[in-house]
Scaffold this motif. Structure first.
Motif, short mmCIF file in Angstrom:
data_model
loop_
_atom_site.label_atom_id
_atom_site.label_comp_id
_atom_site.label_asym_id
_atom_site.label_seq_id
_atom_site.Cartn_x
_atom_site.Cartn_y
_atom_site.Cartn_z
N PHE A 56 38.07 49.62 43.64
CA PHE A 56 37.46 48.93 44.77
C PHE A 56 37.37 49.84 45.99
O PHE A 56 36.32 49.95 46.62
N GLU A 57 38.46 50.49 46.34
CA GLU A 57 38.47 51.33 47.54
C GLU A 57 37.53 52.52 47.40
O GLU A 57 36.88 52.91 48.37
N GLY A 58 37.48 53.11 46.22
CA GLY A 58 36.65 54.31 46.02
C GLY A 58 35.17 54.02 45.90
O GLY A 58 34.34 54.90 46.14
N ALA A 59 34.82 52.81 45.51
CA ALA A 59 33.41 52.44 45.36
C ALA A 59 32.78 52.29 46.74
O ALA A 59 33.45 51.97 47.71
N LEU A 69 39.04 46.77 33.96
CA LEU A 69 38.78 46.50 35.38
C LEU A 69 39.77 45.48 35.93
O LEU A 69 40.23 45.61 37.06
N MET A 70 40.12 44.49 35.13
CA MET A 70 41.05 43.48 35.62
C MET A 70 42.43 44.08 35.86
O MET A 70 43.02 43.91 36.93
N LEU A 71 42.97 44.82 34.89
CA LEU A 71 44.29 45.42 35.05
C LEU A 71 44.27 46.47 36.17
O LEU A 71 45.21 46.57 36.95
N ASN A 72 43.19 47.24 36.24
CA ASN A 72 43.08 48.23 37.32
C ASN A 72 43.10 47.53 38.68
O ASN A 72 43.70 48.03 39.63
N SER A 73 42.43 46.40 38.76
CA SER A 73 42.35 45.66 40.03
C SER A 73 43.70 45.08 40.43
O SER A 73 44.05 45.08 41.62
N ILE A 74 44.46 44.59 39.46
CA ILE A 74 45.79 44.08 39.76
C ILE A 74 46.63 45.20 40.37
O ILE A 74 47.30 45.02 41.39
N ALA A 75 46.56 46.38 39.76
CA ALA A 75 47.33 47.52 40.26
C ALA A 75 46.85 47.96 41.64
O ALA A 75 47.66 48.26 42.52
N GLU A 76 45.54 47.96 41.85
CA GLU A 76 45.00 48.44 43.13
C GLU A 76 45.25 47.46 44.27
O GLU A 76 45.62 47.85 45.38
N PHE A 77 45.07 46.18 44.02
CA PHE A 77 45.18 45.20 45.09
C PHE A 77 46.62 44.80 45.38
O PHE A 77 46.93 44.41 46.50
N GLY A 78 47.49 44.85 44.37
CA GLY A 78 48.86 44.41 44.61
C GLY A 78 48.87 42.99 45.14
O GLY A 78 48.12 42.14 44.68
#
Length: 194
Positions: A25-28, A105-114
């Protein structure tokens, strides 16, 4: 009255999915998504309100595909063990074909957003519940031998989902597909659901 969209929303969402999934999300960036989709920045903001608004719509659609993947695999004919094997194989096949082994994308988002993205985390929680429910339903209607008696179906379903998600993480660390298949096979054998 709102004007109808004057762009191909499916192409925009596809470009957004690729950018969010590859860069997080942040990098996009809306600029990169606009360039890839041919849709102007202003049109994107008018349609979705913000980068987060677009992300939520894209993540929600992606999450539906994950539930569909689980549902399809768990509908495999035969004993429940065959369905679990089909699920783990489907996950591995999906991982192995992702560019750069980018994971889920879902697991990546969980890690990114906390804990800072309540809407994102609730969507991910709901998706996880839906995937587990698909597994549980299949286990409840044909689990096979004694494993179901040892652990309640909801616990076993959650465990199977966690193993599938662990395979995704291992793939993201570039574990070879044959190693992932060996892990999945050993796990399915230990379940003894055939």
């Amino acid at each position: 009255m709102a004007r109808p969209r004057q762009f191909d929303d499916a192409s925009l969402r596809t470009a957004a999915l690729e950018d969010f999934w590859t860069r997080g999300f942040e990098g996009a960036s809306i600029g990169d998504i606009a360039s890839a989709s041919g849709v102007g920045n202003g049109s994107i903001y008018a349609a979705y309100g913000s980068k987060l608004g677009l992300f939520i719509v894209v993540l929600e659609a992606y999450c539906r595909t994950r539930v569909d993947l689980v549902r399809t695999a768990m509908a495999t004919e035969g004993p429940a063990g065959a369905a679990v094997r089909a699920l783990l194989d489907a996950v591995i096949d999906d991982c192995a074909t992702q560019p750069g082994r980018r994971g889920c994308l879902m697991l990546n988002s969980i890690a990114e957003f906390g804990e800072r993205g309540a809407e994102v985390l609730e969507l991910c929680r709901a998706t996880t519940r839906d995937m587990a429910a698909e597994i549980e339903l299949r286990l409840a209607t044909g689990a096979g031998s004694g494993t179901r008696e040892i652990r309640p179906v909801h616990v076993l379903g959650a465990e199977i989902l966690l193993v599938a998600q662990g395979l995704i993480q291992a793939s993201r660390l570039h574990a070879p597909a044959d190693e992932l298949r060996a892990i999945a096979g050993a796990y399915a054998d230990r379940l003894a659901l055939d």
